[in-house]
Design an enzyme around this catalytic site. Structure first.
Site, PDB file in Angstrom:
ATOM      1  N   ASP A   1      39.155 -87.731  -3.728  1.00 43.05           N
ATOM      2  CA  ASP A   1      40.480 -87.315  -3.889  1.00 43.05           C
ATOM      3  C   ASP A   1      40.361 -86.054  -4.978  1.00 43.05           C
ATOM      4  O   ASP A   1      39.086 -85.517  -4.884  1.00 43.05           O
ATOM      5  CB  ASP A   1      41.347 -88.564  -4.578  1.00 43.05           C
TER       6      ASP A   1
ATOM      7  N   HIS B   1      39.400 -83.251  -3.186  1.00 46.19           N
ATOM      8  CA  HIS B   1      40.556 -82.596  -3.067  1.00 46.19           C
ATOM      9  C   HIS B   1      40.943 -81.340  -4.121  1.00 46.19           C
ATOM     10  O   HIS B   1      41.870 -80.987  -4.377  1.00 46.19           O
ATOM     11  CB  HIS B   1      41.590 -83.532  -3.118  1.00 46.19           C
TER      12      HIS B   1
END
Length: 458
Positions: free
Chosen positions: A264, A287
């Site tokens: 993430d 991310h």
């Protein structure tokens, strides 16, 4: 007699431990340098463990094995850690030592203050929670593992590893794409954040390797004065919701010289954050570095004075991102992304004011106001599956004062499919960008005078 001896020992500890001066973190703006170059050395903030080495202050050391910890990786050592914490908490300048060569397993624990100043929690061995949800004690919270609460001038450091045993949590069928045929199933889905600092000040986190968290690796909530330096955070690329460092409602933060790769955001900045300085960080796979998501459930979110400089982002789904939900309020202001090297990154620079976690969100008119955003010296390569620049601003609350300078992004492989995208985004190009971004609007929107639409944070 035992009680009398214990009292004497505590008094001896108290009088023999010396604490170096501590400093609040005050954000220090630095001039940019070449992309990917770490800063010379972060300022001495806020609880930098710069006191004498542990060996020189052996009388201040509280070794968990002296309180009964076994360190075989299977025995529950929670009681020994709690006992060592209570003893050290009462002694100024104390160090709780988790020695090398051992693996200590403890269950979900809140280490509470207030404590005497200068407390150091030094992990030189391996520290881990129970291995997965089936081993998690039913009486324990499954939302957090280690919590440091109401502390001032506290340091978490060491040469060891904090191992989260996250795999069985990631494979729960409620996690994204973990159900049959790639579905996401309903049902209980709570997973513990590995380390949480809550309502504390003047904190330092350094040196450790933190890996494979069930959910967020490290979270700061309601804190002020945070220094993170030389940290390693890692989990697999497809591990869900495993943000590396998450901060919210936290002020005066420095994150330096760290390596983060996970499933993430490397770093996520939530609502209520002010004065955050990020420099010398290598991020990926991940991310990217995100501000948000903000404004969920029609909430107000205020974020300001964020600096991201001299970082490398590679093999990531996003580069530097601002994401807000429709229907929110507040503002994101004073954001500087400078001297950033991108390598094989989708969405290198993205503002997404239509963020929706489940794709079933309804259109709403109010929005978090995004303004004063600078992208300077952003260079490298992008994944051609998405345009490298994507500014999707609210229909009713435009993004304003976006500055683009020395932005040069080339395809990692293949050719550009889509041009940079802008929607209701106002700003200037100080230099020509590669690829050209001709979609920025000049000046300011007429609706800027609408104080209701453009709600500023107080």
């Amino acid at each position: 007699m035992k009680v009398f001896i214990l009292v004497i020992l505590l008094v001896m500890h108290t009088t023999s431990c010396i604490v170096e001066g501590r400093f609040h973190f005050h954000k220090k703006q630095k001039k940019g340098s070449d992309a990917g170059v770490a800063p010379a050395f972060p300022p001495a903030v806020p609880s930098d463990p710069g006191s004498a080495p542990v060996d020189d202050q052996s009388s201040c050391v509280f070794d968990v094995t002296d309180y009964g910890a076994i360190g075989d990786g299977a025995t529950d050592d929670t009681a020994a850690f709690v006992a060592a914490w209570k003893a050290a908490c009462a002694v100024e300048g104390a160090t709780i030592l988790v020695p090398s060569g051992c693996t200590f397993m403890i269950t979900s624990t809140i280490f509470s203050g207030p404590c005497k100043p200068g407390l150091v929690f030094q992990v030189d061995g391996t520290l881990s929670p129970p291995a997965g949800p089936d081993c998690w004690p039913k009486k324990d919270s499954n939302k957090q593992w280690l919590v440091f609460y109401k502390l001032n001038n506290m340091t978490l450091t060491g040469t060891g590893t904090i191992e989260g045993h996250g795999k069985d949590w990631w494979d729960l069928p409620c996690k994204p794409h973990k159900g049959p045929n790639g579905s996401t199933l309903p049902g209980p889905c709570d997973s513990p954040t590995l380390i949480r600092f809550f309502m504390s000040s003047n904190l330092a986190l350094s040196g450790l390797r933190i890996q494979n968290s069930p959910m967020f690796h490290v979270k700061f909530d309601g804190c002020q004065g945070v220094l993170i330096d030389k940290l390693s955070v890692s989990s697999p690329k497809l591990s869900p919701n495993t943000d590396g460092i998450h901060i919210e409602n936290t002020k005066s933060v420095g994150i330096y010289n760290s390596m983060i790769g996970n499933g993430d955001d490397c770093i996520s900045i939530g609502p209520g954050c002010v004065d955050v300085d990020i420099e010398g960080v290598t991020c990926g796979p991940s991310h990217g570095i995100s501000i948000g998501s903000l404004g969920v459930h029609n909430s107000e979110a205020c974020v300001s004075n964020i600096s991201v400089r001299n970082v490398m982002i590679h093999d990531s789904d996003n580069g530097v991102r601002i994401k807000t939900w429709q229907g929110g309020a507040g503002s994101v202001t004073g954001i500087a992304f400078e001297n950033i090297q991108m390598e094989n990154v989708r969405n290198c620079a993205i503002i997404d004011q239509y963020y929706c976690a489940n794709k079933n969100c309804v259109n709403q008119t109010s929005a978090v106001y995004v303004r004063d955003i600078t992208y300077r010296n952003i260079k490298g390569t992008y994944d051609v599956r998405s345009p490298p620049i994507h500014f999707a601003c609210s229909d009713t609350v435009a993004c304003t004062n976006i500055t683009m300078s020395e932005v040069e992004l080339l395809p990692f492989e293949g050719e550009l499919v889509d041009d940079p995208f802008c929607w209701n985004a106002y700003g200037v190009q100080e230099t020509l960008t590669i690829p050209p971004i001709d979609c920025l609007l000049d000046g300011l929107p007429e609706s800027l005078s609408d104080k209701f639409a453009y709600g500023e944070c107080t």
